[in-house]
Motif scaffolding. Structure first.
Motif, PDB file in Angstrom:
ATOM      1  N   THR A 302       2.970  -7.053   7.437  1.00  0.00           N
ATOM      2  CA  THR A 302       2.470  -7.543   6.149  1.00  0.00           C
ATOM      3  C   THR A 302       2.430  -9.061   6.050  1.00  0.00           C
ATOM      4  OG1 THR A 302       4.719  -7.357   5.229  1.00  0.00           O
ATOM      5  CG2 THR A 302       3.221  -5.485   4.910  1.00  0.00           C
ATOM      6  N   SER A 303       3.100  -9.766   6.981  1.00  0.00           N
ATOM      7  CA  SER A 303       3.093 -11.236   6.902  1.00  0.00           C
ATOM      8  C   SER A 303       1.873 -11.846   7.566  1.00  0.00           C
ATOM      9  CB  SER A 303       4.361 -11.811   7.552  1.00  0.00           C
ATOM     10  OG  SER A 303       4.372 -11.553   8.946  1.00  0.00           O
ATOM     11  N   HIS A 304       1.190 -11.086   8.434  1.00  0.00           N
ATOM     12  CA  HIS A 304       0.022 -11.632   9.119  1.00  0.00           C
ATOM     13  C   HIS A 304      -1.240 -11.304   8.330  1.00  0.00           C
ATOM     14  CE1 HIS A 304      -2.892 -12.606  12.242  1.00  0.00           C
ATOM     15  NE2 HIS A 304      -1.911 -13.276  12.839  1.00  0.00           N
ATOM     16  N   ARG A 308      -2.298  -7.617   7.309  1.00  0.00           N
ATOM     17  CA  ARG A 308      -2.100  -7.468   5.865  1.00  0.00           C
ATOM     18  C   ARG A 308      -3.380  -6.952   5.204  1.00  0.00           C
ATOM     19  NH1 ARG A 308       0.045 -12.150   5.023  1.00  0.00           N
ATOM     20  NH2 ARG A 308      -1.741 -13.268   4.151  1.00  0.00           N
ATOM     21  N   ALA A 309      -4.517  -7.485   5.643  1.00  0.00           N
ATOM     22  CA  ALA A 309      -5.800  -7.018   5.111  1.00  0.00           C
ATOM     23  C   ALA A 309      -6.050  -5.564   5.492  1.00  0.00           C
ATOM     24  CB  ALA A 309      -6.925  -7.904   5.637  1.00  0.00           C
ATOM     25  N   LEU A 310      -5.635  -5.202   6.727  1.00  0.00           N
ATOM     26  CA  LEU A 310      -5.800  -3.819   7.179  1.00  0.00           C
ATOM     27  C   LEU A 310      -4.956  -2.874   6.336  1.00  0.00           C
ATOM     28  CD1 LEU A 310      -6.867  -1.771   9.273  1.00  0.00           C
ATOM     29  CD2 LEU A 310      -4.850  -2.309  10.656  1.00  0.00           C
ATOM     30  N   VAL A 311      -3.695  -3.262   6.081  1.00  0.00           N
ATOM     31  CA  VAL A 311      -2.817  -2.428   5.264  1.00  0.00           C
ATOM     32  C   VAL A 311      -3.377  -2.281   3.857  1.00  0.00           C
ATOM     33  CG1 VAL A 311      -0.532  -2.302   4.198  1.00  0.00           C
ATOM     34  CG2 VAL A 311      -0.739  -2.955   6.596  1.00  0.00           C
ATOM     35  N   SER A 312      -3.876  -3.391   3.298  1.00  0.00           N
ATOM     36  CA  SER A 312      -4.459  -3.346   1.949  1.00  0.00           C
ATOM     37  C   SER A 312      -5.675  -2.426   1.915  1.00  0.00           C
ATOM     38  CB  SER A 312      -4.860  -4.750   1.498  1.00  0.00           C
ATOM     39  OG  SER A 312      -3.738  -5.605   1.447  1.00  0.00           O
ATOM     40  N   LYS A 313      -6.473  -2.462   2.976  1.00  0.00           N
ATOM     41  CA  LYS A 313      -7.666  -1.621   3.057  1.00  0.00           C
ATOM     42  C   LYS A 313      -7.289  -0.148   3.129  1.00  0.00           C
ATOM     43  CE  LYS A 313     -11.968  -1.191   5.685  1.00  0.00           C
ATOM     44  NZ  LYS A 313     -12.741  -1.690   6.866  1.00  0.00           N
ATOM     45  N   ILE A 314      -6.269   0.153   3.952  1.00  0.00           N
ATOM     46  CA  ILE A 314      -5.838   1.547   4.101  1.00  0.00           C
ATOM     47  C   ILE A 314      -5.238   2.070   2.799  1.00  0.00           C
ATOM     48  CG2 ILE A 314      -4.215   3.079   5.269  1.00  0.00           C
ATOM     49  CD1 ILE A 314      -4.564   1.311   7.753  1.00  0.00           C
ATOM     50  N   THR A 315      -4.337   1.274   2.194  1.00  0.00           N
ATOM     51  CA  THR A 315      -3.711   1.703   0.948  1.00  0.00           C
ATOM     52  C   THR A 315      -4.726   1.784  -0.179  1.00  0.00           C
ATOM     53  OG1 THR A 315      -3.104  -0.615   0.508  1.00  0.00           O
ATOM     54  CG2 THR A 315      -1.447   0.812   1.538  1.00  0.00           C
ATOM     55  N   GLY A 316      -5.745   0.900  -0.145  1.00  0.00           N
ATOM     56  CA  GLY A 316      -6.799   0.939  -1.152  1.00  0.00           C
ATOM     57  C   GLY A 316      -7.611   2.220  -1.061  1.00  0.00           C
ATOM     58  N   LYS A 317      -7.924   2.629   0.183  1.00  0.00           N
ATOM     59  CA  LYS A 317      -8.660   3.865   0.391  1.00  0.00           C
ATOM     60  C   LYS A 317      -7.855   5.071  -0.104  1.00  0.00           C
ATOM     61  CE  LYS A 317     -11.642   2.658   4.299  1.00  0.00           C
ATOM     62  NZ  LYS A 317     -11.951   2.947   5.727  1.00  0.00           N
ATOM     63  N   LYS A 318      -6.573   5.063   0.157  1.00  0.00           N
ATOM     64  CA  LYS A 318      -5.721   6.168  -0.271  1.00  0.00           C
ATOM     65  C   LYS A 318      -5.682   6.259  -1.799  1.00  0.00           C
ATOM     66  CE  LYS A 318      -2.736   6.613   3.764  1.00  0.00           C
ATOM     67  NZ  LYS A 318      -1.359   6.522   4.265  1.00  0.00           N
ATOM     68  N   ASP A 319      -5.617   5.068  -2.454  1.00  0.00           N
ATOM     69  CA  ASP A 319      -5.584   5.064  -3.923  1.00  0.00           C
ATOM     70  C   ASP A 319      -6.876   5.630  -4.502  1.00  0.00           C
ATOM     71  OD1 ASP A 319      -3.100   3.985  -3.874  1.00  0.00           O
ATOM     72  OD2 ASP A 319      -3.770   1.893  -4.064  1.00  0.00           O
ATOM     73  N   LYS A 320      -8.027   5.315  -3.865  1.00  0.00           N
ATOM     74  CA  LYS A 320      -9.320   5.807  -4.345  1.00  0.00           C
ATOM     75  C   LYS A 320      -9.424   7.324  -4.174  1.00  0.00           C
ATOM     76  CE  LYS A 320     -11.885   1.542  -3.583  1.00  0.00           C
ATOM     77  NZ  LYS A 320     -12.977   0.889  -2.786  1.00  0.00           N
ATOM     78  N   GLU A 321      -8.882   7.797  -3.055  1.00  0.00           N
ATOM     79  CA  GLU A 321      -8.900   9.241  -2.816  1.00  0.00           C
ATOM     80  C   GLU A 321      -8.021   9.975  -3.793  1.00  0.00           C
ATOM     81  OE1 GLU A 321      -7.767   9.674   1.209  1.00  0.00           O
ATOM     82  OE2 GLU A 321      -9.620   8.887   2.046  1.00  0.00           O
TER      83      GLU A 321
END
Length: 321
Positions: A302-304, A308-321
């Motif tokens: 999460t510090s890089h 960090r953008a990848l994690v945000s993208k994955i978690t964002g997709k999960k939230d939309k689902e």
């Protein structure tokens, strides 16, 4: 007849009378009287009583070995995931290279903790493993110091980007200085590496100072840089400062403040657990390893900015689902 006490002896005649002469010679300055009372001699050095080998029931010994391997396996898994993730995305900037060396050295130290090669006499392989554990742990803490230096240079606006030292300089310092420290200790305390019941160092010898003093100095210096960076966040930024790199350094400042004491506590607990052979210490070692490994995986990812953008993208997709 005149009686004369030998050299370094004091003559005591307090109990003498005119009819009964009582003369006693008492040796001084740390000397003792020779058996034939002819002279005062320096006493021979006393051999310290060696620490008895902890005797554990077979079932308990098997349990401690299983816990120790489990503790090392847990942190190896976390560190391996972090290394593979960054390798897949080919992220090798200066800051990441420092973190990667932290993970590699800590992973190597725990790989060395997996084998059980103790015995009496102590096998050569056991001494080699003990030396490697000492080296890899020292490397890990050295790279944490270099990360603190990198983070301070960015947060305090000492440099515009990429930290205080170049990647090659970090690698030379991070792997070279610990090698010098370990070689210096080997010159004086080689026999203290490994014991008859575990392949770590003998804590009842001078080697414990040779291991702990450099590491404690490194840890204290790292914390000093972390605190100094926290006090310098309001410094005016240099022109053309890489803001992404600076933000990463600020995150690193907070995460290193958590990771460093966890790894240090795990190191100390593991050393004492192997020496004392007590099940509660092995349990604490397992918990600390799990928490330290999980924190390193989470905070390094999460510090890089890219991960960090990848994690945000994955978690964002999960939230939309």
């Amino acid at each position: 007849m005149v009686y004369k006490c030998p050299k370094f002896a004091l003559c005591d005649t307090l109990r003498s009378t005119s009819t009964d002469m009582h003369i006693r010679c008492t040796c001084q300055l740390g000397t003792i009287m020779k058996a034939d009372n002819s002279s005062c001699i320096v006493p021979p050095p006393t051999t310290p009583t060696p620490r008895p080998i902890p005797t554990l029931p077979t079932v308990t010994k098997a349990a401690t070995s299983a816990i120790s391997r489990g503790a090392s396996t847990l942190i190896i898994i976390f560190l391996s995931i972090s290394l593979i993730l960054f390798l897949v995305f080919r992220i090798f900037d200066p800051h990441r290279c420092i973190q990667m060396c932290e993970e590699l050295s800590l992973l190597a130290a725990h790989l060395c903790l997996l084998p059980s090669l103790h015995g009496d006499p102590i096998p050569t392989e056991c001494r080699v493993i003990s030396i490697l554990i000492h080296y890899f742990y020292t490397v890990c803490f050295t790279f944490m110091l270099l990360e603190a230096l990198h983070m301070y240079a960015m947060v305090a606006s000492v440099v515009k980007k990429n930290g205080m030292l170049a990647t090659k300089q970090n690698l030379v310092v991070g792997w070279g200085v610990p090698a010098f420290i370990v070689l210096f200790n080997m010159c004086f305390e080689y026999e203290s590496y490994g014991t008859s019941y575990h392949c770590w160092l003998a804590m009842d010898t001078g080697l414990v100072y040779g291991q702990y003093i450099p590491i404690v100095v490194i840890v204290v210096t790292s914390f000093t840089l972390i605190e100094a960076a926290g006090a310098s966040e309001d410094y005016p930024a240099l022109k053309e400062t890489d803001e992404v790199d600076k933000m990463t350094a600020k995150i690193s400042q907070r995460t290193l403040f958590i990771i460093l004491p966890l790894v240090f506590a795990s190191f100390v607990t593991g050393t004492v657990a192997e020496y004392m052979q007590e099940v509660p210490l092995y349990g604490a070692f397992t918990i600390l390893n799990g928490v330290a490994g999980g924190c390193m995986l989470f905070f390094h990812v999460t510090s890089h900015p890219k991960t960090r953008a990848l994690v945000s993208k994955i978690t964002g997709k999960k939230d939309k689902e």
